[in-house]
Design an enzyme around this catalytic site. Structure first.
Site, PDB file in Angstrom:
ATOM      1  N   GLU A 231      50.670  35.514  41.313  1.00 12.83           N
ATOM      2  CA  GLU A 231      49.493  34.638  41.276  1.00 12.83           C
ATOM      3  C   GLU A 231      48.385  35.442  40.611  1.00 12.83           C
ATOM      4  OE1 GLU A 231      49.481  31.628  42.199  1.00 12.83           O
ATOM      5  OE2 GLU A 231      50.981  31.351  43.753  1.00 12.83           O
ATOM      6  N   CYS A 265      39.992  32.830  41.842  1.00 19.33           N
ATOM      7  CA  CYS A 265      40.903  32.617  40.715  1.00 19.33           C
ATOM      8  C   CYS A 265      40.849  31.173  40.254  1.00 19.33           C
ATOM      9  CB  CYS A 265      42.320  33.002  41.098  1.00 19.33           C
ATOM     10  SG  CYS A 265      42.892  32.157  42.565  1.00 19.33           S
TER      11      CYS A 265
HETATM   12  P1  NAP Z   1      43.600  43.689  41.028  1.00 18.23           P
HETATM   13  O1  NAP Z   1      42.799  44.812  40.542  1.00 18.23           O
HETATM   14  O2  NAP Z   1      44.822  43.305  40.264  1.00 18.23           O
HETATM   15  O3  NAP Z   1      43.985  44.026  42.535  1.00 18.23           O
HETATM   16  C1  NAP Z   1      44.818  43.182  43.293  1.00 18.23           C
HETATM   17  C2  NAP Z   1      45.781  44.035  44.092  1.00 18.23           C
HETATM   18  O4  NAP Z   1      46.689  44.683  43.197  1.00 18.23           O
HETATM   19  C3  NAP Z   1      45.103  45.148  44.871  1.00 18.23           C
HETATM   20  O5  NAP Z   1      45.798  45.333  46.082  1.00 18.23           O
HETATM   21  C4  NAP Z   1      45.254  46.348  43.953  1.00 18.23           C
HETATM   22  O6  NAP Z   1      45.205  47.573  44.637  1.00 18.23           O
HETATM   23  C5  NAP Z   1      46.615  46.096  43.365  1.00 18.23           C
HETATM   24  N1  NAP Z   1      46.838  46.683  42.057  1.00 18.23           N
HETATM   25  C6  NAP Z   1      45.938  46.855  41.059  1.00 18.23           C
HETATM   26  N2  NAP Z   1      46.544  47.395  39.994  1.00 18.23           N
HETATM   27  C7  NAP Z   1      47.839  47.575  40.306  1.00 18.23           C
HETATM   28  C8  NAP Z   1      48.960  48.098  39.621  1.00 18.23           C
HETATM   29  N3  NAP Z   1      48.879  48.536  38.371  1.00 18.23           N
HETATM   30  N4  NAP Z   1      50.145  48.152  40.271  1.00 18.23           N
HETATM   31  C9  NAP Z   1      50.252  47.707  41.516  1.00 18.23           C
HETATM   32  N5  NAP Z   1      49.231  47.193  42.233  1.00 18.23           N
HETATM   33  C10 NAP Z   1      48.037  47.119  41.629  1.00 18.23           C
HETATM   34  O7  NAP Z   1      42.749  42.366  41.138  1.00 18.23           O
HETATM   35  P2  NAP Z   1      41.312  42.218  41.807  1.00 18.23           P
HETATM   36  O8  NAP Z   1      40.313  42.625  40.814  1.00 18.23           O
HETATM   37  O9  NAP Z   1      41.278  42.831  43.136  1.00 18.23           O
HETATM   38  O10 NAP Z   1      41.296  40.634  42.016  1.00 18.23           O
HETATM   39  C11 NAP Z   1      40.804  39.779  41.067  1.00 18.23           C
HETATM   40  C12 NAP Z   1      41.937  39.178  40.248  1.00 18.23           C
HETATM   41  O11 NAP Z   1      42.861  38.501  41.093  1.00 18.23           O
HETATM   42  C13 NAP Z   1      41.392  38.121  39.326  1.00 18.23           C
HETATM   43  O12 NAP Z   1      42.036  38.183  38.092  1.00 18.23           O
HETATM   44  C14 NAP Z   1      41.739  36.833  40.049  1.00 18.23           C
HETATM   45  O13 NAP Z   1      41.799  35.702  39.240  1.00 18.23           O
HETATM   46  C15 NAP Z   1      43.056  37.181  40.646  1.00 18.23           C
HETATM   47  N6  NAP Z   1      43.370  36.282  41.746  1.00 18.23           N
HETATM   48  C16 NAP Z   1      44.387  35.379  41.581  1.00 18.23           C
HETATM   49  C17 NAP Z   1      44.672  34.462  42.570  1.00 18.23           C
HETATM   50  C18 NAP Z   1      45.781  33.452  42.418  1.00 18.23           C
HETATM   51  O14 NAP Z   1      46.158  32.846  43.397  1.00 18.23           O
HETATM   52  N7  NAP Z   1      46.324  33.250  41.233  1.00 18.23           N
HETATM   53  C19 NAP Z   1      43.939  34.482  43.747  1.00 18.23           C
HETATM   54  C20 NAP Z   1      42.912  35.416  43.886  1.00 18.23           C
HETATM   55  C21 NAP Z   1      42.647  36.320  42.867  1.00 18.23           C
HETATM   56  P3  NAP Z   1      43.859  48.461  44.683  1.00 18.23           P
HETATM   57  O15 NAP Z   1      42.821  47.645  45.353  1.00 18.23           O
HETATM   58  O16 NAP Z   1      44.269  49.651  45.464  1.00 18.23           O
HETATM   59  O17 NAP Z   1      43.519  48.766  43.250  1.00 18.23           O
END
Ligand code: NAP
Length: 472
Positions: A231, A265
């Site tokens: 997601e 999102c």
């Molecule tokens: P993020 O940086 O991707 O972080 C999300 C999770 O992934 C965190 O637990 C993060 O850990 C982990 N993570 C980050 N980079 C990683 C990698 N290379 N390998 C493995 N795990 C990794 O996203 P965010 O900035 O927190 O959240 C915002 C994003 O999420 C936006 O793009 C938003 O649209 C999306 N989102 C999507 C949905 C949906 O249902 N489609 C819902 C909500 C949010 P750390 O915190 O330790 O870095």
């Protein structure tokens, strides 16, 4: 990224945590595996009692849990309380509906030359859930409730800035009665994900997060041949056509863009308005956006709290500045405030062009891009002209146009005359770079089930699978 609670309203670091050691991670995986063997042998009715107990705890602890979320990531206290209630509702939904969703599905036995044939949904084992901070309880719950009901166990690697909410979730399921280890929080950074997902005891992964995180997890899972649900981000279109009720559309547009301080999102991010109503809509929308009250998320009167991190705010402001520098027009907002806390004003930007970052990137803050289009076809072209495909919205009172939007918008969901949201009753997920797989509804529960074909023959005579069957 440090594992820490930092209050976005003040910038103050309130609590820090050491990342778990490899030994501690291995022990948690072992417990999750053992708990899986226990959980899969429990009845659906027993699991439903535990999940209902979790819902009761959520209701009873709503205010303190909401305060914790507001402190960790800045959403308004009112929104946080609603999130807790939504989680309790989802637990009850799955407790009540899992018997139907997990029931054996009989097949046409004669057609497959069986005495009896059916489909059985069975759990697959420990599932790794990598989750974001923006809905720190709900994002986890919409995975955990169906997964636990199906008999899987969960290993949560939550975002590093919401460790206390992550620990609350582990405690919640334990107190609700689920076996020890059935739902565990791993306090680890993203660098530990490879190790965890590579462990043969971990059977699958679900990620809600950004596109880069999705690519990384999908690569590991591909190497290990493990199922993933992704997601990812979105830049949802919100199309307004001439027949729309403009006041209602502008009101909902404001909420759709600024809910959760603009960090959702499925927030509407690109407002694509027919030229016949563009000026009228722009005026109503910008006026409502400018009137939102930005401030302390704990105050009842606050509409928009701070962004979750300084980095996040800098990124949003850089996207706005990039557009303005290339000729975009700001209708309201657009100035980065000084002072404590990572606040950003509700902002409307128009005269956007493809070379500007805002045209193609997701803006994760209360900033709306406003686009003028001359026809239905142009509206669809702009709406679909993005690498994302999560949610979509269209406002029209023309029934034929409503049906066309439902077909033509290239997204995981289409909301006509309403704002995209999620319900336990309906599937949730995206297409294109917004990811794949579905959460919620029966579809979400079955993502982490083995859809097993069971074929039972007569066990005597010549009839059997071989007679007239194809084999692969
Ligand atoms: P993020 O940086 O991707 O972080 C999300 C999770 O992934 C965190 O637990 C993060 O850990 C982990 N993570 C980050 N980079 C990683 C990698 N290379 N390998 C493995 N795990 C990794 O996203 P965010 O900035 O927190 O959240 C915002 C994003 O999420 C936006 O793009 C938003 O649209 C999306 N989102 C999507 C949905 C949906 O249902 N489609 C819902 C909500 C949010 P750390 O915190 O330790 O870095």
């Amino acid at each position: 990224m440090p594992i820490a609670t930092t209050n976005p309203a003040t910038g103050q670091v309130l609590k820090t945590y050491e990342a778990m050691s490899d030994e501690q991670i291995d022990a948690a995986i072992e417990r999750a595996d053992l708990a899986f063997r226990q959980l899969r042998d429990t009845t659906i009715a027993q699991r439903a009692r535990w999940l209902t107990a979790a819902a009761d705890l959520l209701d009873a602890e709503r205010d303190e849990t909401a305060r914790l979320m507001t402190t960790e990531m800045g959403k308004t206290y009112a929104a946080a309380k609603a999130e807790v209630t939504k989680c309790a509702t989802a637990c009850r939904f799955y407790a009540g509906n899992a018997p139907r969703m997990l029931a054996d599905e009989p097949a046409d036995a004669a057609a497959v030359k069986a005495k009896r044939a059916y489909v059985r949904y069975q759990p697959i084992g420990p599932v790794l859930a990598v989750m974001p901070w923006n809905f720190p309880l709900w994002q986890v719950m919409r995975f955990a409730a169906p997964a636990l009901m199906a008999g899987n166990t969960g290993l949560l690697k939550h975002a590093s800035n919401v460790p206390q909410t992550a620990l609350y979730l582990e405690d919640l399921f334990r107190r609700a009665g689920f076996p020890e280890g059935a739902f565990a929080t791993l306090l680890v950074g993203s660098d530990a994900v490879d190790r965890i997902l590579s462990d043969p005891r971990v059977r699958a992964a679900t990620l809600t997060g950004s596109e880069p995180a999705g690519r990384s997890i999908a690569q590991i899972a591909g190497r290990e041949i493990k199922k993933t649900v992704l997601e990812l981000g979105g830049s949802d279109p919100f199309v307004v056509m001439p027949s729309a009720d403009l006041d209602t559309a502008a009101e909902v547009a404001t909420t759709a863009r600024c809910q959760n301080n603009g960090q959702s999102c499925i927030a509407a991010k690109r407002f694509i308005v027919h030229t016949d109503v563009f000026d009228a809509f722009a005026e109503k929308f910008a006026a409502r956006m400018a009137a939102l009250r930005v401030g302390d998320p704990m105050d009842d009167g606050t509409d928009v709290g701070p962004l979750a991190s300084e980095r996040g705010r800098d990124e949003v402001h850089a996207q706005v500045t990039d557009a303005v520098d290339q000729g975009a027009t700001v209708l309201c907002g657009g100035e980065k405030p000084s002072g404590d806390g990572w606040y950003y004003p509700p902002t409307v930007v128009t005269d956007l062009r493809p070379e500007m970052r805002m045209w193609s990137e997701e803006v994760f803050g209360p900033v709306a891009g406003l686009y003028r289009v001359g026809s239905y076809d142009e509206a669809i072209e702009v709406a679909n002209g993005t690498s994302f495909g999560l949610g979509s919205n269209a406002w029209t009172n023309d029934p034929a146009e409503q049906e066309r939007f439902a077909v033509d918008l290239d997204a995981g969901n289409v909301f006509i005359n309403g704002m995209t949201t999620s319900y336990p009753e309906l599937p949730f997920g995206g297409v294109k770079n917004s990811g794949y797989g579905r959460e919620l509804s029966a579809a979400g529960m079955r993502e982490f089930c083995n859809t097993k074909t069971v074929w039972i023959g007569e066990g005597e005579g010549e009839a059997g699978a071989g007679a007239g069957a194809h084999s692969e």
